[in-house]
Scaffold this active site. Sequence first.
Site, PDB file in Angstrom:
ATOM      1  N   ASN A   1       0.875  -1.178   0.000  1.00 21.52           N
ATOM      2  CA  ASN A   1       0.000   0.000   0.000  1.00 21.52           C
ATOM      3  C   ASN A   1       0.910   1.225   0.000  1.00 21.52           C
ATOM      4  O   ASN A   1       1.524   1.542   1.007  1.00 21.52           O
ATOM      5  CB  ASN A   1      -0.887  -0.025   1.255  1.00 21.52           C
ATOM      6  CG  ASN A   1      -1.683   1.260   1.405  1.00 21.52           C
ATOM      7  OD1 ASN A   1      -1.754   2.077   0.480  1.00 21.52           O
ATOM      8  ND2 ASN A   1      -2.284   1.444   2.578  1.00 21.52           N
ATOM      9  N   TRP A   2       0.984   1.872  -1.145  1.00 15.41           N
ATOM     10  CA  TRP A   2       1.929   2.986  -1.271  1.00 15.41           C
ATOM     11  C   TRP A   2       1.417   4.275  -0.640  1.00 15.41           C
ATOM     12  O   TRP A   2       2.149   5.262  -0.561  1.00 15.41           O
ATOM     13  CB  TRP A   2       2.251   3.224  -2.748  1.00 15.41           C
ATOM     14  CG  TRP A   2       2.968   2.092  -3.421  1.00 15.41           C
ATOM     15  CD1 TRP A   2       3.301   0.871  -2.867  1.00 15.41           C
ATOM     16  CD2 TRP A   2       3.448   2.071  -4.769  1.00 15.41           C
ATOM     17  NE1 TRP A   2       3.955   0.099  -3.804  1.00 15.41           N
ATOM     18  CE2 TRP A   2       4.059   0.809  -4.979  1.00 15.41           C
ATOM     19  CE3 TRP A   2       3.422   2.992  -5.814  1.00 15.41           C
ATOM     20  CZ2 TRP A   2       4.636   0.459  -6.195  1.00 15.41           C
ATOM     21  CZ3 TRP A   2       3.992   2.637  -7.031  1.00 15.41           C
ATOM     22  CH2 TRP A   2       4.591   1.385  -7.214  1.00 15.41           C
ATOM     23  N   LYS A   3       0.145   4.288  -0.286  1.00 17.59           N
ATOM     24  CA  LYS A   3      -0.455   5.498   0.312  1.00 17.59           C
ATOM     25  C   LYS A   3      -0.242   6.687  -0.621  1.00 17.59           C
ATOM     26  O   LYS A   3      -0.230   6.517  -1.835  1.00 17.59           O
ATOM     27  CB  LYS A   3       0.094   5.720   1.722  1.00 17.59           C
ATOM     28  CG  LYS A   3      -0.008   4.434   2.546  1.00 17.59           C
ATOM     29  CD  LYS A   3       0.256   4.595   4.005  1.00 17.59           C
ATOM     30  CE  LYS A   3       0.101   3.242   4.703  1.00 17.59           C
ATOM     31  NZ  LYS A   3       0.252   3.316   6.152  1.00 17.59           N
TER      32      LYS A   3
ATOM     33  N   HIS B   1      -9.228   1.320   5.069  1.00 11.84           N
ATOM     34  CA  HIS B   1      -7.929   1.480   5.736  1.00 11.84           C
ATOM     35  C   HIS B   1      -8.101   2.425   6.930  1.00 11.84           C
ATOM     36  O   HIS B   1      -8.882   3.375   6.873  1.00 11.84           O
ATOM     37  CB  HIS B   1      -6.889   2.029   4.749  1.00 11.84           C
ATOM     38  CG  HIS B   1      -5.499   1.977   5.301  1.00 11.84           C
ATOM     39  ND1 HIS B   1      -5.022   2.942   6.156  1.00 11.84           N
ATOM     40  CD2 HIS B   1      -4.512   1.058   5.160  1.00 11.84           C
ATOM     41  CE1 HIS B   1      -3.786   2.614   6.510  1.00 11.84           C
ATOM     42  NE2 HIS B   1      -3.450   1.483   5.912  1.00 11.84           N
TER      43      HIS B   1
ATOM     44  N   GLU C   1      -6.384   4.803   7.961  1.00 15.83           N
ATOM     45  CA  GLU C   1      -6.155   6.226   7.671  1.00 15.83           C
ATOM     46  C   GLU C   1      -7.411   6.853   7.068  1.00 15.83           C
ATOM     47  O   GLU C   1      -7.698   8.031   7.276  1.00 15.83           O
ATOM     48  CB  GLU C   1      -4.934   6.380   6.749  1.00 15.83           C
ATOM     49  CG  GLU C   1      -3.642   6.175   7.536  1.00 15.83           C
ATOM     50  CD  GLU C   1      -2.498   5.555   6.750  1.00 15.83           C
ATOM     51  OE1 GLU C   1      -2.538   5.567   5.509  1.00 15.83           O
ATOM     52  OE2 GLU C   1      -1.577   5.028   7.398  1.00 15.83           O
TER      53      GLU C   1
ATOM     54  N   GLU D   1      -4.875  -4.656  10.686  1.00 15.82           N
ATOM     55  CA  GLU D   1      -3.831  -3.642  10.821  1.00 15.82           C
ATOM     56  C   GLU D   1      -4.047  -2.877  12.130  1.00 15.82           C
ATOM     57  O   GLU D   1      -4.839  -1.936  12.169  1.00 15.82           O
ATOM     58  CB  GLU D   1      -3.888  -2.660   9.647  1.00 15.82           C
ATOM     59  CG  GLU D   1      -3.646  -3.291   8.308  1.00 15.82           C
ATOM     60  CD  GLU D   1      -3.071  -2.288   7.312  1.00 15.82           C
ATOM     61  OE1 GLU D   1      -2.057  -2.620   6.688  1.00 15.82           O
ATOM     62  OE2 GLU D   1      -3.612  -1.179   7.179  1.00 15.82           O
TER      63      GLU D   1
ATOM     64  N   GLY E   1       3.200   2.444  10.615  1.00 14.28           N
ATOM     65  CA  GLY E   1       4.153   3.536  10.431  1.00 14.28           C
ATOM     66  C   GLY E   1       4.897   3.907  11.703  1.00 14.28           C
ATOM     67  O   GLY E   1       5.558   4.938  11.780  1.00 14.28           O
TER      68      GLY E   1
ATOM     69  N   SER F   1       4.052  -2.040  10.118  1.00 18.71           N
ATOM     70  CA  SER F   1       5.507  -2.113  10.256  1.00 18.71           C
ATOM     71  C   SER F   1       6.092  -3.467   9.864  1.00 18.71           C
ATOM     72  O   SER F   1       7.035  -3.950  10.498  1.00 18.71           O
ATOM     73  CB  SER F   1       5.939  -1.721  11.671  1.00 18.71           C
ATOM     74  OG  SER F   1       5.539  -0.390  11.958  1.00 18.71           O
TER      75      SER F   1
ATOM     76  N   GLY G   1       3.161  -1.071   4.157  1.00 19.33           N
ATOM     77  CA  GLY G   1       3.185   0.359   3.832  1.00 19.33           C
ATOM     78  C   GLY G   1       4.594   0.790   3.466  1.00 19.33           C
ATOM     79  O   GLY G   1       5.082   0.546   2.356  1.00 19.33           O
ATOM     80  N   GLY G   2       5.284   1.422   4.421  1.00 18.56           N
ATOM     81  CA  GLY G   2       6.599   2.011   4.185  1.00 18.56           C
ATOM     82  C   GLY G   2       7.572   1.121   3.427  1.00 18.56           C
ATOM     83  O   GLY G   2       8.244   1.572   2.484  1.00 18.56           O
TER      84      GLY G   2
HETATM   85  P1  13P Z   1       3.504   0.471   7.507  1.00 17.18           P
HETATM   86  O1  13P Z   1       3.978  -0.821   6.909  1.00 17.18           O
HETATM   87  O2  13P Z   1       4.203   1.667   6.989  1.00 17.18           O
HETATM   88  O3  13P Z   1       3.437   0.377   9.005  1.00 17.18           O
HETATM   89  O4  13P Z   1       1.967   0.644   7.000  1.00 17.18           O
HETATM   90  C1  13P Z   1       1.082  -0.392   7.132  1.00 17.18           C
HETATM   91  C2  13P Z   1      -0.157  -0.044   6.380  1.00 17.18           C
HETATM   92  O5  13P Z   1      -0.885   0.849   6.759  1.00 17.18           O
HETATM   93  C3  13P Z   1      -0.452  -0.803   5.159  1.00 17.18           C
HETATM   94  O6  13P Z   1      -1.748  -0.561   4.710  1.00 17.18           O
END
Ligand code: 13P
Length: 254
Positions: free
Chosen positions: A10-12, A98, A100, A170, A176, A215, A236-237
């Site tokens: 997930n590149w956000k 998600h 967020e 999640e 993050g 993470s 994510g990251g």
């Molecule tokens: P991180 O891997 O950056 O913690 O993000 C997880 C995430 O929100 C994937 O959707």
Amino acid sequence: MARRICIAGNWKMNKTREEAVALVSELKEKVGHIQATDTDVVVCPPFTALWGVSEALAGTAIGVGAQNIHWEESGAFTGEISADMLTEIPVQYAIIGHSERRQYFNESDDTVNKRLNAALKAGLTPIVCVGETLEQRESGDTETVVDRQLSGGLAGISAKQMESVILAYEPVWAIGTGRTATPQQAQEVHAFIRRKVADSVGDVSQRVRILYGGSVKPGNASELLAQPDLDGALVGGASLKADDFLGIIEAATA
Ligand code: 13P
């Protein structure tokens, strides 16, 4: 029962079209040997990069997903994207609910349910996210929160439809933050989620994939994925750098 592992990035809100195409070109080159195995690899770039990424990945086994989807087919919904717009690209997956989106854009279990129905109707594979905040975990409410998100988000979904749904646990406190849930903490909630899905749709729950997100890194992926109810990762990251994402894919296929 063996479930196919899925590693989704997930590149956000990261990467321009050009950067996105560069990243998937690198993945495409290096992930070739992994494609024959039992792992699904998916990238979910921002909307503006979906066309470019989809073109760059055409003919490969790497899937493409959107990070959201609106429930109406078309109309006066400024800033929104419909299922038809996504399948035209083509996109095969859509992340829904998600944390967020729940936190910053008022996403509710009700809108998650509407988006889920729209995705299923269009033949997209939804990745429906659930998870508790730190406060909720510390007050012992993890299961209550996840249960509420599942009942609302999956309301009215039949056993047959559930076969096409991917779930993602999640924990918000692990996103993050570098603070990953321990494999045991993750497994407990994943097992709980599977029990809840079984309560509503029965045996199909054994085939539903539940990804862990929060993470995930090359260094902790194997340990997490060794848990019986963890069927992949929503990253994510670490999905923004080819080497890190490939490291997670390798850990999953080892
Ligand atoms: P991180 O891997 O950056 O913690 O993000 C997880 C995430 O929100 C994937 O959707």
